[in-house]
Design an enzyme around this catalytic site. Sequence first.
Site, PDB file in Angstrom:
ATOM      1  N   TYR A  83       0.851  -1.186   0.000  1.00  0.00           N
ATOM      2  CA  TYR A  83       0.000   0.000   0.000  1.00  0.00           C
ATOM      3  C   TYR A  83       0.890   1.241   0.000  1.00  0.00           C
ATOM      4  O   TYR A  83       1.607   1.510   0.961  1.00  0.00           O
ATOM      5  CB  TYR A  83      -0.911   0.040   1.222  1.00  0.00           C
ATOM      6  CG  TYR A  83      -1.900  -1.098   1.341  1.00  0.00           C
ATOM      7  CD1 TYR A  83      -2.132  -1.981   0.291  1.00  0.00           C
ATOM      8  CD2 TYR A  83      -2.617  -1.293   2.513  1.00  0.00           C
ATOM      9  CE1 TYR A  83      -3.041  -3.019   0.412  1.00  0.00           C
ATOM     10  CE2 TYR A  83      -3.537  -2.325   2.641  1.00  0.00           C
ATOM     11  CZ  TYR A  83      -3.740  -3.189   1.592  1.00  0.00           C
ATOM     12  OH  TYR A  83      -4.644  -4.216   1.715  1.00  0.00           O
ATOM     13  N   PHE A 228     -13.176  -5.051   1.466  1.00  0.00           N
ATOM     14  CA  PHE A 228     -14.338  -4.433   0.816  1.00  0.00           C
ATOM     15  C   PHE A 228     -15.627  -4.977   1.439  1.00  0.00           C
ATOM     16  O   PHE A 228     -16.527  -5.435   0.742  1.00  0.00           O
ATOM     17  CB  PHE A 228     -14.342  -4.650  -0.700  1.00  0.00           C
ATOM     18  CG  PHE A 228     -13.140  -4.092  -1.400  1.00  0.00           C
ATOM     19  CD1 PHE A 228     -12.656  -2.842  -1.081  1.00  0.00           C
ATOM     20  CD2 PHE A 228     -12.489  -4.813  -2.377  1.00  0.00           C
ATOM     21  CE1 PHE A 228     -11.535  -2.328  -1.714  1.00  0.00           C
ATOM     22  CE2 PHE A 228     -11.378  -4.313  -3.025  1.00  0.00           C
ATOM     23  CZ  PHE A 228     -10.892  -3.055  -2.694  1.00  0.00           C
ATOM     24  N   PRO A 229     -15.753  -4.927   2.774  1.00  0.00           N
ATOM     25  CA  PRO A 229     -16.897  -5.576   3.421  1.00  0.00           C
ATOM     26  C   PRO A 229     -18.218  -4.851   3.238  1.00  0.00           C
ATOM     27  O   PRO A 229     -19.271  -5.462   3.427  1.00  0.00           O
ATOM     28  CB  PRO A 229     -16.490  -5.584   4.904  1.00  0.00           C
ATOM     29  CG  PRO A 229     -15.603  -4.393   5.046  1.00  0.00           C
ATOM     30  CD  PRO A 229     -14.832  -4.326   3.758  1.00  0.00           C
ATOM     31  N   GLY A 233     -23.262  -3.833  -4.137  1.00  0.00           N
ATOM     32  CA  GLY A 233     -23.715  -3.972  -5.513  1.00  0.00           C
ATOM     33  C   GLY A 233     -25.090  -3.392  -5.749  1.00  0.00           C
ATOM     34  O   GLY A 233     -25.448  -2.319  -5.258  1.00  0.00           O
TER      35      GLY A 233
END
Length: 309
Positions: A83, A228-229, A233
């Site tokens: 990162y 990415f919890p 969508g």
Amino acid sequence: MTNLIGNTARRSFDTTADQVFSLDGELPVRRIGFGTMRLTDERPADPAAAPVWRGPADRDGALAVLRAAVDLGVDLVDTADAYALGESEELVAEALHPYREGVVVATKVGVVRPAPDAWVPLGHPAYLRQQAELALRRLRVDRLDLLQLHRIDPEYPLADQIGALAQLRDEGKVRHIGLSEATVGQLREADAITPIASVQNMYNLGFRQHEAVLDYATERGIAFIPFFPVAMGAHAGPDGPVAEIARELGATPAQTALAWLLHRSPVVLPIPGTTSVSHLRENVKALDVRLNAEQFARLSDLEAAPEGA
């Protein structure tokens, strides 16, 4: 432990009542952590495509978010050497060192960044050891609480890659070992070599392609750390099913999505990232959101993204 494989997708564990999980049975952390990947200068609309190449433009703001996370009770902070080319680890240390008692910092090694859009697995054991040594320096610690293999490199035997991390643990430089984006077979193979404390795969209401990995982790008591919890969508619209249940709960859709993860299995430790202190507070409060069995089932029955999407 009862075999839960194939039986957990619709089961509500009511695990928000248990807000703490112990990594490898001996390192307790609260079940909402903080992921640092979003604390970078470049954040495109699709978070999965984020280059994560440079440190944050607003460094003071990023430091404030990290400090606020710990003030709010977050004690699992997730980062990686890839990162922002190590700047993320440096940022964590600048914000939090000397670390409060109980704060656990997880980092990852095993990916090189030759260009902003490139994430290349590199599992040479010597490279993994070197990156762990650099992580120790950047995080200003003598031992890494949790070191995860960022990606498994098919060019090297998994035993050699896990063996490098196990050697670091035997030397007292690593406390616990984990994997990221692993299959059940890989997790099982690694766990036969040395105890595996965690697996960090992408997983949320809209993306559930690692159900089998989560079930295996549940059976074995291995922490499952979904990245990415909060992504939901097509279900995330203001008139969608997540928002409907959120209104029933008096919660936000993001809190509802996190609460579903917490109910999905007692080993789940979401690490939502944000650059906003207000969003951080919202995420942490998801620990107090209680889904009943019917609400959990309605969310579980939502159609996830198709395989390979």
